[in-house]
Design an enzyme around this catalytic site. Structure first.
Site, short mmCIF file in Angstrom:
data_model
loop_
_atom_site.label_atom_id
_atom_site.label_comp_id
_atom_site.label_asym_id
_atom_site.label_seq_id
_atom_site.Cartn_x
_atom_site.Cartn_y
_atom_site.Cartn_z
N ILE A 92 50.13 37.24 41.92
CA ILE A 92 48.75 37.10 41.45
C ILE A 92 48.76 37.26 39.94
O ILE A 92 49.32 38.22 39.41
CB ILE A 92 47.84 38.13 42.14
N HIS A 109 47.77 24.64 45.59
CA HIS A 109 47.65 25.49 46.78
C HIS A 109 47.65 24.62 48.04
O HIS A 109 46.90 23.64 48.11
CB HIS A 109 46.35 26.31 46.70
N ASP A 145 43.20 32.06 44.32
CA ASP A 145 43.00 30.72 44.91
C ASP A 145 41.55 30.27 44.80
O ASP A 145 40.93 29.81 45.77
CB ASP A 145 43.51 30.68 46.37
#
Ligand code: GRF
Length: 200
Positions: A92, A109, A145
């Site tokens: 992250i 993604h 995301d």
């Protein structure tokens, strides 16, 4: 002049390779100037094989995630990138990194966001019994995301799909989608968050 692209990876690097090859075919006005990884991985060897500068920056040895993130930011900034592409980077990114590259930082993604965020997007889509999934390229913001979606591609899920088979079919689409999005970004065809006016 070719746009300078830095790619962040943690794994096999097939999307990085697709982007490098597209740049070398001149499908987009860009050049991958560096590949940055948080660990030893196949993608780093692949990048070295392309004669691209590689950097490995592991969090081990830093006293905090923030300190590692700041070092990562500085290392990436040294390459003066026009575009930073997170393609299978399994960490992250914290605000100290994200905020330094507003409008220049995108993530790939393997789902149709906002469906199935997180590290197991392909597995989660299968477990949910979804009929289709896909892939998304989006600007990165400070939620995981999340961030303005630039483009998506749909991939149907087959009755007897396995996670591996489905992910391979998703990657086939990603290998075409990612270079296309980078091309549009470098040509100023995508409005970037933080831009004062339309990019054109
Ligand atoms: C891709 O499916 C990407 O969407 C996800 O991680 C995978 C990376 O694959 N974030 P590779 O390392 O490019 O082969």
């Amino acid at each position: 002049m070719a746009g300078r692209i830095v790619v962040l990876i943690s794994g096999s690097g097939s999307n990085m390779a697709a982007l490098v090859e597209a740049c070398r075919r001149r499908d987009l006005p860009g050049e991958v100037v560096a590949v940055v990884a948080d660990r030893d991985c196949l993608g780093v060897d692949l990048a070295a094989g392309y004669d691209i500068e590689t950097v490995k920056l592991e969090p081990v040895g830093f006293s905090s995630r923030e300190e590692w993130s700041a070092a990562l930011r500085d290392r990436v900034a040294d390459f003066e990138p026009d575009l930073v592409v997170s393609a299978g980077f399994m960490r992250i990114l914290s605000p100290v990194f994200v905020d330094a590259f507003t409008g220049r930082l995108i993530n790939l993604h393997p789902s149709l966001l906002p469906a199935f965020p997180g590290a197991h997007a392909v597995r989660d889509a299968l477990a949910a019994g979804a009929k289709e999934t896909g892939t998304t390229v989006h600007f990165v913001d400070n939620e995981v995301d999340h961030g303005v979606i630039i483009a998506q591609e749909r991939v149907p899920i087959e009755a007897d799909d396995t996670e591996e088979a489905l992910h391979e079919r998703i990657k086939e689409r990603e290998h075409e989608l990612l270079p296309r999005v980078c091309r549009d970004l470098l040509k100023g065809k995508v409005r970037r968050p933080g831009a004062d006016s339309d990019a054109g």
